[in-house]
Motif scaffolding. Structure first.
Motif, PDB file in Angstrom:
ATOM      1  N   LEU A  74      37.995  17.107   2.360  1.00  0.00           N
ATOM      2  CA  LEU A  74      36.745  17.865   2.403  1.00  0.00           C
ATOM      3  C   LEU A  74      35.638  17.171   1.619  1.00  0.00           C
ATOM      4  O   LEU A  74      34.471  17.182   2.016  1.00  0.00           O
ATOM      5  N   SER A  75      36.018  16.538   0.513  1.00  0.00           N
ATOM      6  CA  SER A  75      35.017  15.906  -0.360  1.00  0.00           C
ATOM      7  C   SER A  75      34.843  14.406  -0.101  1.00  0.00           C
ATOM      8  O   SER A  75      33.983  13.765  -0.692  1.00  0.00           O
ATOM      9  N   ASN A  76      35.666  13.836   0.797  1.00  0.00           N
ATOM     10  CA  ASN A  76      35.543  12.405   1.128  1.00  0.00           C
ATOM     11  C   ASN A  76      35.504  12.258   2.646  1.00  0.00           C
ATOM     12  O   ASN A  76      36.509  12.517   3.328  1.00  0.00           O
ATOM     13  N   GLN A  77      34.394  11.837   3.157  1.00  0.00           N
ATOM     14  CA  GLN A  77      34.169  11.822   4.604  1.00  0.00           C
ATOM     15  C   GLN A  77      34.471  10.476   5.271  1.00  0.00           C
ATOM     16  O   GLN A  77      34.751  10.411   6.455  1.00  0.00           O
ATOM     17  N   TYR A  78      34.410   9.369   4.516  1.00  0.00           N
ATOM     18  CA  TYR A  78      34.444   8.042   5.138  1.00  0.00           C
ATOM     19  C   TYR A  78      35.776   7.323   4.907  1.00  0.00           C
ATOM     20  O   TYR A  78      36.375   7.417   3.835  1.00  0.00           O
ATOM     21  N   PHE A  79      36.221   6.601   5.939  1.00  0.00           N
ATOM     22  CA  PHE A  79      37.422   5.779   5.828  1.00  0.00           C
ATOM     23  C   PHE A  79      37.118   4.510   5.043  1.00  0.00           C
ATOM     24  O   PHE A  79      35.998   3.988   5.098  1.00  0.00           O
ATOM     25  N   SER A  80      38.120   4.001   4.326  1.00  0.00           N
ATOM     26  CA  SER A  80      37.895   2.829   3.473  1.00  0.00           C
ATOM     27  C   SER A  80      37.778   1.541   4.288  1.00  0.00           C
ATOM     28  O   SER A  80      37.075   0.619   3.924  1.00  0.00           O
ATOM     29  N   GLY A  81      38.487   1.470   5.393  1.00  0.00           N
ATOM     30  CA  GLY A  81      38.416   0.285   6.255  1.00  0.00           C
ATOM     31  C   GLY A  81      39.268  -0.878   5.804  1.00  0.00           C
ATOM     32  O   GLY A  81      39.255  -1.941   6.419  1.00  0.00           O
ATOM     33  N   GLU A  82      40.057  -0.691   4.737  1.00  0.00           N
ATOM     34  CA  GLU A  82      40.905  -1.779   4.215  1.00  0.00           C
ATOM     35  C   GLU A  82      42.374  -1.488   4.518  1.00  0.00           C
ATOM     36  O   GLU A  82      43.041  -0.783   3.767  1.00  0.00           O
ATOM     37  N   TYR A  83      42.852  -2.010   5.648  1.00  0.00           N
ATOM     38  CA  TYR A  83      44.220  -1.725   6.066  1.00  0.00           C
ATOM     39  C   TYR A  83      44.955  -3.032   6.329  1.00  0.00           C
ATOM     40  O   TYR A  83      44.542  -3.827   7.183  1.00  0.00           O
ATOM     41  N   ILE A  84      46.033  -3.249   5.602  1.00  0.00           N
ATOM     42  CA  ILE A  84      46.694  -4.562   5.597  1.00  0.00           C
ATOM     43  C   ILE A  84      47.417  -4.882   6.912  1.00  0.00           C
ATOM     44  O   ILE A  84      47.704  -6.039   7.180  1.00  0.00           O
ATOM     45  N   ARG A  85      47.691  -3.868   7.739  1.00  0.00           N
ATOM     46  CA  ARG A  85      48.400  -4.126   9.008  1.00  0.00           C
ATOM     47  C   ARG A  85      47.574  -3.693  10.217  1.00  0.00           C
ATOM     48  O   ARG A  85      48.140  -3.402  11.280  1.00  0.00           O
ATOM     49  N   SER A  86      46.281  -3.618  10.072  1.00  0.00           N
ATOM     50  CA  SER A  86      45.425  -3.113  11.155  1.00  0.00           C
ATOM     51  C   SER A  86      45.496  -3.992  12.416  1.00  0.00           C
ATOM     52  O   SER A  86      45.176  -3.537  13.514  1.00  0.00           O
ATOM     53  N   HIS A  87      45.950  -5.245  12.271  1.00  0.00           N
ATOM     54  CA  HIS A  87      46.048  -6.164  13.412  1.00  0.00           C
ATOM     55  C   HIS A  87      47.356  -5.982  14.190  1.00  0.00           C
ATOM     56  O   HIS A  87      47.537  -6.575  15.263  1.00  0.00           O
ATOM     57  N   LEU A  88      48.273  -5.155  13.665  1.00  0.00           N
ATOM     58  CA  LEU A  88      49.576  -4.958  14.311  1.00  0.00           C
ATOM     59  C   LEU A  88      49.630  -3.637  15.078  1.00  0.00           C
ATOM     60  O   LEU A  88      48.866  -2.716  14.808  1.00  0.00           O
ATOM     61  N   LEU A 140      49.988  13.976   8.908  1.00  0.00           N
ATOM     62  CA  LEU A 140      48.629  13.689   9.384  1.00  0.00           C
ATOM     63  C   LEU A 140      47.590  13.952   8.300  1.00  0.00           C
ATOM     64  O   LEU A 140      46.651  13.163   8.113  1.00  0.00           O
ATOM     65  N   MET A 141      47.765  15.055   7.567  1.00  0.00           N
ATOM     66  CA  MET A 141      46.833  15.374   6.473  1.00  0.00           C
ATOM     67  C   MET A 141      46.885  14.293   5.390  1.00  0.00           C
ATOM     68  O   MET A 141      45.848  13.834   4.898  1.00  0.00           O
ATOM     69  N   LEU A 142      48.097  13.886   5.025  1.00  0.00           N
ATOM     70  CA  LEU A 142      48.269  12.818   4.034  1.00  0.00           C
ATOM     71  C   LEU A 142      47.684  11.506   4.545  1.00  0.00           C
ATOM     72  O   LEU A 142      46.993  10.779   3.818  1.00  0.00           O
ATOM     73  N   ASN A 143      47.957  11.220   5.801  1.00  0.00           N
ATOM     74  CA  ASN A 143      47.508   9.974   6.404  1.00  0.00           C
ATOM     75  C   ASN A 143      45.982   9.865   6.408  1.00  0.00           C
ATOM     76  O   ASN A 143      45.422   8.842   6.003  1.00  0.00           O
ATOM     77  N   ILE A 144      45.308  10.923   6.836  1.00  0.00           N
ATOM     78  CA  ILE A 144      43.835  10.919   6.884  1.00  0.00           C
ATOM     79  C   ILE A 144      43.261  10.713   5.484  1.00  0.00           C
ATOM     80  O   ILE A 144      42.305   9.959   5.293  1.00  0.00           O
ATOM     81  N   ALA A 145      43.876  11.386   4.494  1.00  0.00           N
ATOM     82  CA  ALA A 145      43.403  11.241   3.110  1.00  0.00           C
ATOM     83  C   ALA A 145      43.596   9.811   2.611  1.00  0.00           C
ATOM     84  O   ALA A 145      42.692   9.218   2.011  1.00  0.00           O
ATOM     85  N   LEU A 146      44.762   9.229   2.881  1.00  0.00           N
ATOM     86  CA  LEU A 146      45.059   7.875   2.392  1.00  0.00           C
ATOM     87  C   LEU A 146      44.192   6.816   3.071  1.00  0.00           C
ATOM     88  O   LEU A 146      43.905   5.770   2.484  1.00  0.00           O
ATOM     89  N   LEU A 147      43.765   7.086   4.297  1.00  0.00           N
ATOM     90  CA  LEU A 147      42.865   6.167   4.998  1.00  0.00           C
ATOM     91  C   LEU A 147      41.497   6.079   4.319  1.00  0.00           C
ATOM     92  O   LEU A 147      40.747   5.134   4.537  1.00  0.00           O
ATOM     93  N   LYS A 148      41.201   7.076   3.474  1.00  0.00           N
ATOM     94  CA  LYS A 148      39.897   7.135   2.805  1.00  0.00           C
ATOM     95  C   LYS A 148      39.922   6.575   1.377  1.00  0.00           C
ATOM     96  O   LYS A 148      38.884   6.457   0.738  1.00  0.00           O
ATOM     97  N   VAL A 149      41.111   6.259   0.885  1.00  0.00           N
ATOM     98  CA  VAL A 149      41.247   5.775  -0.498  1.00  0.00           C
ATOM     99  C   VAL A 149      41.121   4.258  -0.540  1.00  0.00           C
ATOM    100  O   VAL A 149      41.842   3.547   0.177  1.00  0.00           O
ATOM    101  N   GLU A 150      40.245   3.752  -1.363  1.00  0.00           N
ATOM    102  CA  GLU A 150      40.105   2.308  -1.522  1.00  0.00           C
ATOM    103  C   GLU A 150      41.252   1.736  -2.362  1.00  0.00           C
ATOM    104  O   GLU A 150      41.639   2.328  -3.369  1.00  0.00           O
ATOM    105  N   PHE A 151      41.780   0.610  -1.912  1.00  0.00           N
ATOM    106  CA  PHE A 151      42.870  -0.088  -2.623  1.00  0.00           C
ATOM    107  C   PHE A 151      44.077   0.838  -2.865  1.00  0.00           C
ATOM    108  O   PHE A 151      44.740   0.758  -3.897  1.00  0.00           O
ATOM    109  N   VAL A 152      44.358   1.703  -1.882  1.00  0.00           N
ATOM    110  CA  VAL A 152      45.459   2.669  -2.032  1.00  0.00           C
ATOM    111  C   VAL A 152      46.809   1.973  -2.205  1.00  0.00           C
ATOM    112  O   VAL A 152      47.725   2.512  -2.841  1.00  0.00           O
ATOM    113  N   GLN A 153      46.949   0.757  -1.673  1.00  0.00           N
ATOM    114  CA  GLN A 153      48.222   0.038  -1.770  1.00  0.00           C
ATOM    115  C   GLN A 153      48.594  -0.311  -3.208  1.00  0.00           C
ATOM    116  O   GLN A 153      49.731  -0.642  -3.510  1.00  0.00           O
TER     117      GLN A 153
END
Length: 341
Positions: free
Chosen positions: A162-176, A226-239
């Motif tokens: 609810l408080s974070n609207q944008y995806f971080s865009g940093e995904y280490i396997r996005s090409h797979l 899905l809820m966890l996934n959407i949230a983690l997609l928004k966290v920078e350097f989540v790895q």
């Protein structure tokens, strides 16, 4: 209504077996799905569909043949020779998994300035108290804990989304492609599910119950994932986070941090409960002791091993388990279509 309620209880038991510390912490969701980027949503949906089908198939075999433990299901699926080999590997998997969960409980309590042994002891007592009551104890405990666990995880992720609207865009396997990871993730959970669901056959009264249970578990696991996934997609350097779930909580919200710690311990608890339940029923097939005595024996065997490093064990066993799980999933999904059945 009774059939529906029994199906929901079965579904909660399936969720309790699956939603271990790896899932609840967000670590598994990141590794298997979020790291692939926004297409991870499709991966979760694929995984949950396979998960529902495989859960129903295991329960159906147990119901049809009135099995008492996972070895009996293995014999039905792959014959006596292969079943004996897989039996030993699955026993090791459930036992070593239990050791890791007990160590995890000790580490969790250490974070709050309690001793490691105190955390291990609390888990041991909690597991034994439930397993005294056999399958009914497992079902009742999951019926109480899992709704609480799901509610807290969904609340934390909903607040963050609810408080974070944008995806971080940093995904280490996005090409797979994500679909192979979906299959691997479902396979990862097959052994624990087999250990529990293979003991449920005599408790189930109709095929409707198992269908309700499988669908209910897949839907609610899917919602949480899905809820966890959407949230983690928004966290920078989540790895970089060992426990990604903590990245969703502001550091000043101590109460929420404590609540999430409790959730992680519950996840450890429900997983080790399912693992030792599966071990107890397998041991009972060879030695005619009470579940109470076998539970105590297994718990006493596990506790000293929590103090040993398990990196070597994990390096040797986990690759074997990977192949084992994928083979087991394939055999399970193909079983109903065998012409000789």
């Amino acid at each position: 209504m009774r059939t529906f309620n029994n199906g929901i209880k079965l579904g909660l038991t399936i969720i309790g077996t699956t939603i271990g510390a790896g899932f609840a912490s967000g670590r598994e969701i990141w590794e298997f799905f979020s790291s692939y980027g926004t297409k991870s949503t499709i991966g979760i949906i694929i995984s949950m569909m396979i998960f529902a089908i495989s859960s129903v198939f295991i329960t159906w075999i147990s119901y049809k043949y009135k099995t008492d433990n996972y070895y009996e299901v293995l014999e039905i699926l792959m014959g006596k020779t292969l079943a004996k080999i897989f039996d030993g590997l699955i026993f090791l998997y459930l036992f070593s998994g239990s050791i890791v969960m007990f160590a995890g409980s000790g580490a969790t309590f250490e974070q709050w300035d309690f001793s490691f042994l105190f955390g291990v002891g609390i888990l041991a007592i909690a597991v034994w108290l439930v397993l005294v009551f056999g399958v009914n104890g497992l079902i009742i405990m999951n019926s109480i804990l899992i709704p609480i666990l799901i509610t807290i995880i969904i609340s934390v992720t909903f607040q963050y989304n609810l408080s974070n609207q944008y995806f971080s865009g940093e995904y280490i396997r996005s090409h797979l492609k994500v679909w192979p990871s979906s299959i691997t993730y479902t396979a990862l959970n097959m052994i624990s599910l087999l250990g529990v669901l293979s003991t449920m056959g005599k408790k189930i009264r109709s095929t409707t119950e198992m269908i309700i249970g499988g669908i209910f578990a897949a839907v609610f696991l899917g919602i949480v994932a899905l809820m966890l996934n959407i949230a983690l997609l928004k966290v920078e350097f989540v790895q970089q986070y060992e426990i990604p779930l903590f990245s969703l909580i502001p550091s000043h919200q101590t109460f929420l941090l404590i609540l999430v710690t409790i959730v992680l311990w519950f996840a450890i608890y429900t997983t080790v409960l399912s693992n030792i339940h599966g071990l107890v029923h397998r041991v009972q097939m060879k030695w005619n002791y009470s579940a109470n005595k076998i539970s105590i024996l297994i718990i006493i065997s596990v506790i000293p091993l929590t103090f040993i490093g398990f990196s070597t064990l994990v390096k040797v066993l986990y690759p074997i388990y990977g192949v084992l799980n994928l083979y087991l999933l394939a055999v399970l999904l193909l079983y109903p279509f065998q012409t000789s059945r």
